[in-house]
Design an enzyme around this catalytic site. Structure first.
Site, PDB file in Angstrom:
ATOM      1  N   ALA A  19      -3.489  -0.813   0.159  1.00 40.23           N
ATOM      2  CA  ALA A  19      -1.856  -0.605  -0.321  1.00 40.23           C
ATOM      3  C   ALA A  19      -1.887  -1.146   1.868  1.00 40.23           C
ATOM      4  O   ALA A  19      -2.572  -1.078   2.656  1.00 40.23           O
ATOM      5  CB  ALA A  19      -1.072   0.655  -0.386  1.00 40.23           C
ATOM      6  N   ALA A  55      -2.609   3.277   3.563  1.00 39.90           N
ATOM      7  CA  ALA A  55      -3.687   3.384   3.608  1.00 39.90           C
ATOM      8  C   ALA A  55      -4.527   2.197   2.846  1.00 39.90           C
ATOM      9  O   ALA A  55      -3.726   1.631   1.948  1.00 39.90           O
ATOM     10  CB  ALA A  55      -3.375   5.063   3.328  1.00 39.90           C
ATOM     11  N   ASP A  78       6.684   8.143  -7.567  1.00 39.62           N
ATOM     12  CA  ASP A  78       6.577   6.064  -7.566  1.00 39.62           C
ATOM     13  C   ASP A  78       5.703   6.253  -8.945  1.00 39.62           C
ATOM     14  O   ASP A  78       4.424   5.873  -8.707  1.00 39.62           O
ATOM     15  CB  ASP A  78       5.597   6.494  -5.835  1.00 39.62           C
ATOM     16  CG  ASP A  78       5.245   5.011  -5.432  1.00 39.62           C
ATOM     17  OD1 ASP A  78       6.017   3.671  -5.817  1.00 39.62           O
ATOM     18  OD2 ASP A  78       4.546   4.735  -4.568  1.00 39.62           O
TER      19      ASP A  78
END
Length: 521
Positions: free
Chosen positions: A128, A131, A286
């Site tokens: 991503a 990381a 998220d």
């Protein structure tokens, strides 16, 4: 120099995708509108504005992609077409070299990779903007032989982020100063909010702490699995956690083939979300499909697996009480009370007319009560409420923006799993029970229980504190007492005067009535 080159590249991308025309056309100055028509001459800008903005952010790199993702949650600020397009942004970021990840791990642990892991997969399983993740097996110690997932921060992220954020702040200042909608859109506040999210995600120790808190909160629910954080191997740049075995939740056909009860999975997702929000006030904010899996392990078959805890939402007791009152009023169709709560909380200007806000909220909510429950979309209700909020200049609270964004994710995820999912019917019993606990005797008893340790410390100390006060300030206490007695005497005399005066007035009236009647007789 690097900032200048980055600025030139951003300008080129803006011109390439026609964002200059999009921005200039929103300015209130006539000469800027004229400039927008001039600069767009000869260029083909047939694509919708939302699509052009999304493609430009993807071209500018992972930081701008992340900014677009955060911006897509502010539907109170954006037109619906742009918000919908930005919601399609995904972290499609190529992985950085495994050799760089290995160097980061060795620097964090202060020892060679082989001394920590007996096996380390060089190819990352996920990548991503912030990381990437590698699977590995720990070598020795109390966790020796355990399969783990190793999350490694991208190198040199902080300088890149600071450089792009400084440019964003500068552009936000221009937009706020020149755009007709600049003050309402609050671009500098949005950039500041994005700054906070990014810096939180850059600290993997903070993410590990978030995961540990969620794991404790969800321990007794038996609906969701949170990976265990291995604190001996956690660092600001490296985080080692329990490896989870699951299937991504968006692979519905594979889940169905493995025998997972899909409708139940959808209902469990709603239960998990409302438990985290209303019971704990601490929720995973998220929850897109990339961060949610379903366990296929026989011991935990069919349970959710939550991943990536860089962004979490929190609610204070005031926030929860405010939501409780709003939900109560909403279920009773008491739109006036909903409007009053918006004014009392300071969300709308104090001069707002309650009747106008009540009418606007009724127009949004009432049509949905006349439909079958399964046709009610909370996401659509929120969308229309956002449109109403722009009209009445509602100040949206950041913590509730995360809640709204996560609620939309949950509803979309649930409907993808089970189109017949009845979000209201699933959530309403939980909300009613929670609201009863918030305003009923159980809440009072819980508050007394929470304060009991303070009472236990205070009550035995009261005689000593009183003795110390009286012994240390005898003169002052005596003078204050004398003054209090004098005031009390004056008050008593005044009350006696009023009493006797009133009594005399009543007796005089009685005597006059008697005399009048005697004379008439």
């Amino acid at each position: 120099m690097q900032r200048a080159f980055r600025g030139v590249f951003i300008v080129w991308v803006v011109l390439r995708h026609g964002l200059d025309e999009l921005v200039l056309s929103s300015f209130r100055h006539p000469w800027l509108r004229l400039l927008a028509r001039i600069v767009s001459f000869g260029r083909r800008l047939d694509a919708p504005r939302g699509q052009r903005l999304r493609e430009a952010l993807e071209r500018l790199g992972p930081i701008f992609v992340k900014f677009g993702q955060v911006l897509s949650t502010r539907r109170d600020l954006l037109p619906p077409d742009i918000a919908d397009e930005l919601a399609r942004l995904q972290d499609r970021v190529p992985p950085f070299p495994s050799a760089v990840a290995v160097r980061t791990i060795e620097r964090a642990f202060g020892k060679p990779l082989e001394a920590v892991f007996s096996h380390f997969e060089q190819v990352p399983v996920a990548s991503a903007s912030i990381a990437q993740v590698h699977f590995a097996t720990l070598k020795d110690g109390r966790h020796g032989g355990r399969e783990v997932a190793v999350k490694v921060l991208r190198p040199n992220m902080l300088p890149v982020i600071e450089k792009d954020l400084s440019l964003m702040r500068m552009m936000a200042g221009w937009v706020e100063a020149l755009s007709a909608d600049g003050k309402r859109l609050k671009p500098r506040e949005v950039v500041a909010e994005f700054d906070k999210y990014l810096h939180d995600e850059l600290d993997l120790l903070r993410e590990a702490a978030n995961a540990a808190q969620l794991r404790r909160n969800m321990a007794g629910l038996d609906l969701v699995l949170i990976p265990e954080m291995l604190w001996d191997y956690c660092h600001t740049e490296v985080m080692v956690m329990e490896r989870m075995h699951g299937v991504p939740i968006n692979r519905v056909d594979e889940l169905r083939r493995r025998g997972v009860d899909i409708p139940r999975l959808a209902r469990d997702g709603v239960t998990i979300f409302f438990t985290q929000v209303f019971r704990d006030g601490f929720f995973h904010a998220d929850m897109h499909p990339g961060n949610i899996q379903v366990s296929v392990d026989p011991a935990t078959f069919g349970r959710y697996i939550s991943l990536d805890f860089g962004i979490v939402g929190t609610l204070t007791e005031f926030d929860k009480e405010y939501l409780a009152q709003n939900f109560t009023a909403f279920f009773r169709r008491d739109y006036k009370r909903v409007a009053e709560l918006h004014v009392e909380s300071g969300w709308v200007p104090p001069e707002t007319r309650i009747d106008e806000l009540e009418s606007a909220i009724r127009a949004v909510c009432e049509p949905y009560f006349d439909r079958p429950l399964k046709e009610i979309s909370l996401g659509m209700v929120l969308m229309r409420l956002f449109q109403t909020s722009r009209r009445f200049h509602v100040e949206i609270q950041p913590q509730l923006v995360l809640l709204q964004k996560t609620l939309l994710n949950i509803e979309g995820l649930g409907r993808d799993l089970d189109p017949e999912l009845d979000l209201w019917n699933t959530a309403k019993p939980f909300l009613e029970k929670w609201m009863l606990e918030q305003v009923g005797p159980q809440k009072l008893l819980q508050q007394l229980k929470d304060e009991a340790p303070q009472y236990a410390k205070l009550l035995p100390a009261l005689p000593r504190l009183l003795h110390d006060f009286l012994s240390q300030r005898p003169v002052v206490s005596r003078s204050e007492l004398q003054e209090l007695l004098r005031e009390q005497r004056r008050t008593n005399r005044l009350l006696q005067t009023l009493f006797y005066g009133g009594l005399g007035f009543v007796l005089g009236l009685i005597v006059m009535q008697v005399l009048v009647r005697v004379r008439l007789f």
